[in-house]
Write an enzyme that holds these catalytic residues in place. Structure first.
Site, PDB file in Angstrom:
ATOM      1  N   ASP A  53       0.822  -1.207   0.000  1.00  0.00           N
ATOM      2  CA  ASP A  53       0.000   0.000   0.000  1.00  0.00           C
ATOM      3  C   ASP A  53       0.856   1.258   0.000  1.00  0.00           C
ATOM      4  O   ASP A  53       2.077   1.207   0.144  1.00  0.00           O
ATOM      5  CB  ASP A  53      -0.904   0.009   1.241  1.00  0.00           C
ATOM      6  CG  ASP A  53      -1.952  -1.087   1.208  1.00  0.00           C
ATOM      7  OD1 ASP A  53      -2.433  -1.409   0.103  1.00  0.00           O
ATOM      8  OD2 ASP A  53      -2.291  -1.626   2.272  1.00  0.00           O
ATOM      9  N   TYR A 111       6.842  -9.965   6.488  1.00  0.00           N
ATOM     10  CA  TYR A 111       6.771  -8.523   6.744  1.00  0.00           C
ATOM     11  C   TYR A 111       7.456  -8.197   8.066  1.00  0.00           C
ATOM     12  O   TYR A 111       7.508  -9.025   8.977  1.00  0.00           O
ATOM     13  CB  TYR A 111       5.321  -8.056   6.831  1.00  0.00           C
ATOM     14  CG  TYR A 111       4.630  -7.863   5.506  1.00  0.00           C
ATOM     15  CD1 TYR A 111       4.642  -6.627   4.868  1.00  0.00           C
ATOM     16  CD2 TYR A 111       3.945  -8.912   4.899  1.00  0.00           C
ATOM     17  CE1 TYR A 111       3.992  -6.444   3.654  1.00  0.00           C
ATOM     18  CE2 TYR A 111       3.299  -8.739   3.688  1.00  0.00           C
ATOM     19  CZ  TYR A 111       3.328  -7.496   3.078  1.00  0.00           C
ATOM     20  OH  TYR A 111       2.688  -7.317   1.880  1.00  0.00           O
TER      21      TYR A 111
END
Length: 257
Positions: A53, A111
């Site tokens: 994002d 992540y």
């Protein structure tokens, strides 16, 4: 011929990985495709392992692309990087099998979320660290996070904009630790839902401050209700470390499981 690239980027100035049309704002994908197309002297389209994002960074995003242009892997790497903005770099390029797919061949994705835990907000690293002024108990956060391991329905940590067909994901590892003033969350799963990592971190922060008990995370998971979970953590603290692939694809060690 098909190639695989490892791409590093600072997502601060981009609207995300994905190109969102002519008026969608700058994207990492559009910048990379333009640079590759210039090297190839022909249009090039890329497929990535995992979209990020706006404001989220990539440490080793993996992409594949096809081209008939005769270039050595080193030429693709250096030529493309020379045509990219300073916030994007190609770390490596290797020939790939015709049936290799950056997204579907991946076995896992990783992540890392880092937040500065002190009274004063960050200045020097404000684009790569989130910030929480309230003291956090990283050990409590780590203990609570273990309830998320395994294959579960992660609806409580899924954004309302998520377009995935279902919310079941297999969380393979999650670790929370304090490194000086920084609290770091590392997580690995077969795949992630939209905002899943940031929503998990937002809920773990409430455990870390003592606002919620450690078993609250398990309660959220079982309840599958996004509206009662914690807020979405800011994007700047999140880095897509990269995917992991089986050794049969002969990719660099950092993306091979």
């Amino acid at each position: 011929m098909r190639y695989a690239l490892g791409v590093e980027y600072d997502g601060s100035e981009f609207q995300g990985w994905q190109q969102l049309g002519e008026h969608g704002g700058p994207s990492v994908q559009a910048s990379l495709q333009a640079a590759l197309s210039s090297v190839a002297d022909a249009p090039v389209q890329v497929v990535c392992a995992g979209r990020t994002d706006a404001g989220v960074h990539g440490e080793c995003q993996v992409v594949h692309f096809d081209s008939d242009a005769r270039r050595e892997p080193r030429g693709w790497m250096l030529g493309t990087t020379a045509r990219l903005p300073p916030s994007i770099a190609v770390r490596w390029c290797v020939p790939a099998a015709d049936d290799f797919h950056a997204r579907f061949s991946a076995r896992a994705r990783r992540y890392r979320y880092r937040l500065l835990n002190r009274q004063i907000r960050p200045a020097l690293y404000r684009q790569t660290l989130s910030w929480e002024r309230r003291p956090l108990d990283a050990d409590a956060m780590h203990g609570a996070a273990q309830a998320l391991l395994g294959e579960n329905d992660f609806s409580a940590f899924r954004s309302v904009q998520c377009q995935a067909l279902h919310a079941r994901r297999h969380l393979q590892a999650i670790h929370v630790q304090r490194i000086g003033e920084v609290v770091e969350v590392q997580v690995q799963a077969n795949a992630f839902l939209h905002h899943m990592v940031r929503n998990i971190v937002g809920s773990l922060i409430l455990v870390g401050t003592g606002e919620q008990p450690a078993d609250w995370i398990a309660t959220l998971l079982a309840g599958r209700d996004r509206t009662v979970a914690g807020p979405t953590a800011p994007p700047q603290g999140l880095v897509f470390i990269g995917p992991l692939y089986p050794a049969e694809w002969h990719l660099p060690a950092e993306v091979t499981q």
